[in-house]
Motif scaffolding. Structure first.
Motif, PDB file in Angstrom:
ATOM      1  N   SER A   1       0.856  -1.183   0.000  1.00  0.00           N
ATOM      2  CA  SER A   1       0.000   0.000   0.000  1.00  0.00           C
ATOM      3  C   SER A   1       0.888   1.226   0.000  1.00  0.00           C
ATOM      4  CB  SER A   1      -0.916   0.023   1.228  1.00  0.00           C
ATOM      5  OG  SER A   1      -1.823   1.123   1.149  1.00  0.00           O
ATOM      6  N   GLY A   2       0.490   2.233  -0.764  1.00  0.00           N
ATOM      7  CA  GLY A   2       1.304   3.435  -0.842  1.00  0.00           C
ATOM      8  C   GLY A   2       0.491   4.628  -1.269  1.00  0.00           C
ATOM      9  N   PHE A   3       1.098   5.792  -1.076  1.00  0.00           N
ATOM     10  CA  PHE A   3       0.488   7.056  -1.481  1.00  0.00           C
ATOM     11  C   PHE A   3       1.445   7.809  -2.402  1.00  0.00           C
ATOM     12  CE2 PHE A   3      -0.002  11.674  -0.791  1.00  0.00           C
ATOM     13  CZ  PHE A   3      -1.300  11.828  -1.283  1.00  0.00           C
ATOM     14  N   SER A   4       0.919   8.316  -3.510  1.00  0.00           N
ATOM     15  CA  SER A   4       1.651   9.203  -4.408  1.00  0.00           C
ATOM     16  C   SER A   4       2.924   8.527  -4.927  1.00  0.00           C
ATOM     17  CB  SER A   4       1.937  10.526  -3.692  1.00  0.00           C
ATOM     18  OG  SER A   4       2.465  11.495  -4.553  1.00  0.00           O
ATOM     19  N   ASN A   5       4.106   9.059  -4.610  1.00  0.00           N
ATOM     20  CA  ASN A   5       5.355   8.466  -5.070  1.00  0.00           C
ATOM     21  C   ASN A   5       5.476   7.003  -4.649  1.00  0.00           C
ATOM     22  OD1 ASN A   5       8.741   8.502  -4.090  1.00  0.00           O
ATOM     23  ND2 ASN A   5       8.113   8.556  -6.227  1.00  0.00           N
ATOM     24  N   GLY A   6       5.033   6.700  -3.441  1.00  0.00           N
ATOM     25  CA  GLY A   6       5.050   5.318  -2.980  1.00  0.00           C
ATOM     26  C   GLY A   6       4.043   4.450  -3.716  1.00  0.00           C
ATOM     27  N   ALA A   7       2.881   5.025  -4.061  1.00  0.00           N
ATOM     28  CA  ALA A   7       1.880   4.274  -4.825  1.00  0.00           C
ATOM     29  C   ALA A   7       2.374   3.995  -6.238  1.00  0.00           C
ATOM     30  CB  ALA A   7       0.569   5.052  -4.862  1.00  0.00           C
TER      31      ALA A   7
ATOM     32  N   LEU B   1      -3.493   1.165  -3.527  1.00  0.00           N
ATOM     33  CA  LEU B   1      -2.679   2.306  -3.934  1.00  0.00           C
ATOM     34  C   LEU B   1      -3.535   3.559  -4.039  1.00  0.00           C
ATOM     35  CD1 LEU B   1      -0.659   0.477  -6.753  1.00  0.00           C
ATOM     36  CD2 LEU B   1      -0.050   0.732  -4.321  1.00  0.00           C
ATOM     37  N   PHE B   2      -2.997   4.665  -3.543  1.00  0.00           N
ATOM     38  CA  PHE B   2      -3.727   5.918  -3.498  1.00  0.00           C
ATOM     39  C   PHE B   2      -2.939   7.000  -4.230  1.00  0.00           C
ATOM     40  CE2 PHE B   2      -4.582   3.340   0.225  1.00  0.00           C
ATOM     41  CZ  PHE B   2      -5.967   3.252   0.191  1.00  0.00           C
ATOM     42  N   ALA B   3      -3.620   7.679  -5.168  1.00  0.00           N
ATOM     43  CA  ALA B   3      -2.997   8.711  -6.007  1.00  0.00           C
ATOM     44  C   ALA B   3      -1.861   8.125  -6.839  1.00  0.00           C
ATOM     45  CB  ALA B   3      -2.505   9.896  -5.167  1.00  0.00           C
ATOM     46  N   ALA B   4      -2.118   6.962  -7.435  1.00  0.00           N
ATOM     47  CA  ALA B   4      -1.130   6.299  -8.292  1.00  0.00           C
ATOM     48  C   ALA B   4      -1.486   6.489  -9.757  1.00  0.00           C
ATOM     49  CB  ALA B   4      -1.082   4.805  -7.976  1.00  0.00           C
ATOM     50  N   GLY B   5      -0.451   6.600 -10.585  1.00  0.00           N
ATOM     51  CA  GLY B   5      -0.633   6.650 -12.031  1.00  0.00           C
ATOM     52  C   GLY B   5       0.208   5.587 -12.707  1.00  0.00           C
ATOM     53  N   ALA B   6       0.076   5.473 -14.022  1.00  0.00           N
ATOM     54  CA  ALA B   6       0.878   4.512 -14.784  1.00  0.00           C
ATOM     55  C   ALA B   6       2.354   4.882 -14.627  1.00  0.00           C
ATOM     56  CB  ALA B   6       0.463   4.533 -16.250  1.00  0.00           C
ATOM     57  N   PRO B   7       3.182   4.031 -14.023  1.00  0.00           N
ATOM     58  CA  PRO B   7       4.520   4.450 -13.613  1.00  0.00           C
ATOM     59  C   PRO B   7       5.552   4.522 -14.737  1.00  0.00           C
ATOM     60  CG  PRO B   7       4.179   2.163 -13.014  1.00  0.00           C
ATOM     61  CD  PRO B   7       2.863   2.666 -13.554  1.00  0.00           C
ATOM     62  N   LEU B   8       5.339   3.801 -15.828  1.00  0.00           N
ATOM     63  CA  LEU B   8       6.369   3.728 -16.867  1.00  0.00           C
ATOM     64  C   LEU B   8       6.202   4.798 -17.949  1.00  0.00           C
ATOM     65  CD1 LEU B   8       6.713  -0.143 -17.250  1.00  0.00           C
ATOM     66  CD2 LEU B   8       7.970   1.422 -15.765  1.00  0.00           C
ATOM     67  N   GLN B   9       5.453   5.795 -17.666  1.00  0.00           N
ATOM     68  CA  GLN B   9       5.233   6.983 -18.500  1.00  0.00           C
ATOM     69  C   GLN B   9       5.738   6.872 -19.938  1.00  0.00           C
ATOM     70  OE1 GLN B   9       6.696  10.345 -16.200  1.00  0.00           O
ATOM     71  NE2 GLN B   9       4.756  10.463 -15.131  1.00  0.00           N
ATOM     72  N   GLY B  10       4.829   6.526 -20.841  1.00  0.00           N
ATOM     73  CA  GLY B  10       5.178   6.475 -22.252  1.00  0.00           C
ATOM     74  C   GLY B  10       5.718   5.143 -22.714  1.00  0.00           C
ATOM     75  N   ARG B  11       5.959   4.232 -21.809  1.00  0.00           N
ATOM     76  CA  ARG B  11       6.436   2.900 -22.158  1.00  0.00           C
ATOM     77  C   ARG B  11       5.342   1.878 -21.841  1.00  0.00           C
ATOM     78  NH1 ARG B  11      12.698   2.570 -19.911  1.00  0.00           N
ATOM     79  NH2 ARG B  11      13.244   4.782 -20.275  1.00  0.00           N
ATOM     80  N   GLU B  12       5.124   0.977 -22.751  1.00  0.00           N
ATOM     81  CA  GLU B  12       4.132  -0.068 -22.522  1.00  0.00           C
ATOM     82  C   GLU B  12       4.763  -1.159 -21.661  1.00  0.00           C
ATOM     83  OE1 GLU B  12       0.510  -2.111 -22.732  1.00  0.00           O
ATOM     84  OE2 GLU B  12       1.056  -0.028 -23.177  1.00  0.00           O
ATOM     85  N   PRO B  13       4.151  -1.480 -20.519  1.00  0.00           N
ATOM     86  CA  PRO B  13       4.715  -2.538 -19.674  1.00  0.00           C
ATOM     87  C   PRO B  13       4.721  -3.883 -20.399  1.00  0.00           C
ATOM     88  CG  PRO B  13       3.042  -1.260 -18.493  1.00  0.00           C
ATOM     89  CD  PRO B  13       2.958  -0.862 -19.935  1.00  0.00           C
ATOM     90  N   ASP B  14       5.629  -4.749 -19.997  1.00  0.00           N
ATOM     91  CA  ASP B  14       5.662  -6.096 -20.560  1.00  0.00           C
ATOM     92  C   ASP B  14       4.342  -6.816 -20.263  1.00  0.00           C
ATOM     93  OD1 ASP B  14       8.216  -5.717 -21.479  1.00  0.00           O
ATOM     94  OD2 ASP B  14       9.187  -6.694 -19.765  1.00  0.00           O
ATOM     95  N   PRO B  15       3.963  -7.785 -21.091  1.00  0.00           N
ATOM     96  CA  PRO B  15       2.701  -8.507 -20.900  1.00  0.00           C
ATOM     97  C   PRO B  15       2.811  -9.570 -19.811  1.00  0.00           C
ATOM     98  CG  PRO B  15       3.818  -9.332 -22.839  1.00  0.00           C
ATOM     99  CD  PRO B  15       4.649  -8.180 -22.344  1.00  0.00           C
TER     100      PRO B  15
ATOM    101  N   ALA C   1      -4.287   7.747 -13.728  1.00  0.00           N
ATOM    102  CA  ALA C   1      -4.808   6.764 -12.785  1.00  0.00           C
ATOM    103  C   ALA C   1      -5.635   5.706 -13.515  1.00  0.00           C
ATOM    104  CB  ALA C   1      -5.656   7.456 -11.720  1.00  0.00           C
ATOM    105  N   ARG C   2      -6.468   6.149 -14.442  1.00  0.00           N
ATOM    106  CA  ARG C   2      -7.301   5.195 -15.191  1.00  0.00           C
ATOM    107  C   ARG C   2      -6.454   4.351 -16.130  1.00  0.00           C
ATOM    108  NH1 ARG C   2     -11.978   9.759 -16.419  1.00  0.00           N
ATOM    109  NH2 ARG C   2     -12.974   9.680 -14.349  1.00  0.00           N
ATOM    110  N   LEU C   3      -5.390   4.935 -16.681  1.00  0.00           N
ATOM    111  CA  LEU C   3      -4.491   4.155 -17.530  1.00  0.00           C
ATOM    112  C   LEU C   3      -3.848   3.033 -16.732  1.00  0.00           C
ATOM    113  CD1 LEU C   3      -2.937   3.587 -20.138  1.00  0.00           C
ATOM    114  CD2 LEU C   3      -1.314   5.393 -19.477  1.00  0.00           C
ATOM    115  N   LEU C   4      -3.435   3.329 -15.507  1.00  0.00           N
ATOM    116  CA  LEU C   4      -2.856   2.286 -14.656  1.00  0.00           C
ATOM    117  C   LEU C   4      -3.869   1.166 -14.443  1.00  0.00           C
ATOM    118  CD1 LEU C   4      -0.796   1.038 -12.733  1.00  0.00           C
ATOM    119  CD2 LEU C   4      -1.673   2.550 -10.931  1.00  0.00           C
TER     120      LEU C   4
ATOM    121  N   SER D   1      -8.348   7.305  -6.368  1.00  0.00           N
ATOM    122  CA  SER D   1      -7.833   8.424  -7.178  1.00  0.00           C
ATOM    123  C   SER D   1      -8.740   9.645  -7.068  1.00  0.00           C
ATOM    124  CB  SER D   1      -7.746   8.005  -8.651  1.00  0.00           C
ATOM    125  OG  SER D   1      -7.062   6.779  -8.789  1.00  0.00           O
ATOM    126  N   GLY D   2      -8.141  10.839  -7.196  1.00  0.00           N
ATOM    127  CA  GLY D   2      -8.880  12.095  -7.175  1.00  0.00           C
ATOM    128  C   GLY D   2      -9.130  12.607  -8.584  1.00  0.00           C
ATOM    129  N   VAL D   3     -10.373  12.882  -8.902  1.00  0.00           N
ATOM    130  CA  VAL D   3     -10.723  13.371 -10.239  1.00  0.00           C
ATOM    131  C   VAL D   3     -10.048  14.716 -10.523  1.00  0.00           C
ATOM    132  CG1 VAL D   3     -12.648  14.140 -11.683  1.00  0.00           C
ATOM    133  CG2 VAL D   3     -12.900  12.108 -10.260  1.00  0.00           C
TER     134      VAL D   3
END
Length: 209
Positions: free
Chosen positions: A104-110, A129-143, A167-170, A155-157
């Motif tokens: 469990s994490g928040f922001s940078n930790g999430a 996870l709270f306030a998390a986004g897709a971490p690999l920004q611009g890179r598609e994660p491995d399958p 957040a929705r992309l993650l 997530s906060g709208v």
């Protein structure tokens, strides 16, 4: 690699057979910051809370960033690899069950928790996870195969730091890899909203970790 490679807090479970919550703090916090979150999410659970090893102008972080909202993805990957190796050491040192270890994490930790799921599937069995986004920004994660992994995303709208689109992309990236994702949004910004925390606590209880 040794368990003392990260400054950390370890609190054994107070309930027999309880899971372990791995707590990853946000920017500028430390290993004590999310202990109340862990106790709220899973009363009686064991708590494992390390401190991020990046120093950004005196603030603890888990990985470097180029500027607000723009990650150094190579550094994120390298440091997530290191954290995953440390988790394996902690599992051995504290006799933990990986099947009952939830991050469990928040922001940078999430974001770091999300990176653990996508880069090291199986190192934890679930995530809140709270306030998390897709971490690999611009890179598609491995399958990778995340089937059986349960994830709660809060997530906060109106979050200006981790946008709701990220957040929705993650959520989509995790679902595409087989994770069971529960997404809860609140109208606020970069925060852990009380109603979302209450929903996360119910999710945790119902998930059977």
């Amino acid at each position: 690699m040794a368990v003392d490679d990260y400054v950390h807090v370890w609190e054994p479970a107070t309930e027999p057979g309880a899971p372990t919550v791995l707590l990853l703090h946000g920017t500028g916090a430390d290993e004590h910051d999310l202990l109340p979150l862990g106790r709220a999410l899973a009363p009686g659970a064991a708590l494992l809370s390390p401190r991020g090893r990046v120093d950004e102008n005196g603030m603890n972080r888990w990985f470097r960033r180029l500027r607000e909202g723009v990650f150094d993805v190579d550094d994120l990957i390298e440091r997530t690899d290191h954290l995953a190796a440390w988790i394996e050491e902690a599992i051995e040192a504290y006799a933990l069950s990986p099947e009952r270890l939830v991050v469990s994490g928040f922001s940078n930790g999430a974001n770091t928790g999300a990176a653990l799921l996508l880069l090291h599937p199986g190192v934890v069995s679930g995530a809140a996870l709270f306030a998390a986004g897709a971490p690999l920004q611009g890179r598609e994660p491995d399958p990778v195969d995340l089937s059986g992994t349960k994830v709660f995303l809060g997530s906060g709208v109106a979050d200006p730091i981790t946008t709701i689109d990220q957040a929705r992309l993650l959520g989509s990236q995790l679902e595409e890899r087989g994770a069971q994702v529960t997404e809860r949004e609140h109208p606020g910004g970069h925060q852990l909203a009380p109603d979302v925390l209450a929903q996360a606590r119910s999710w945790f209880s119902e998930s059977g970790f």
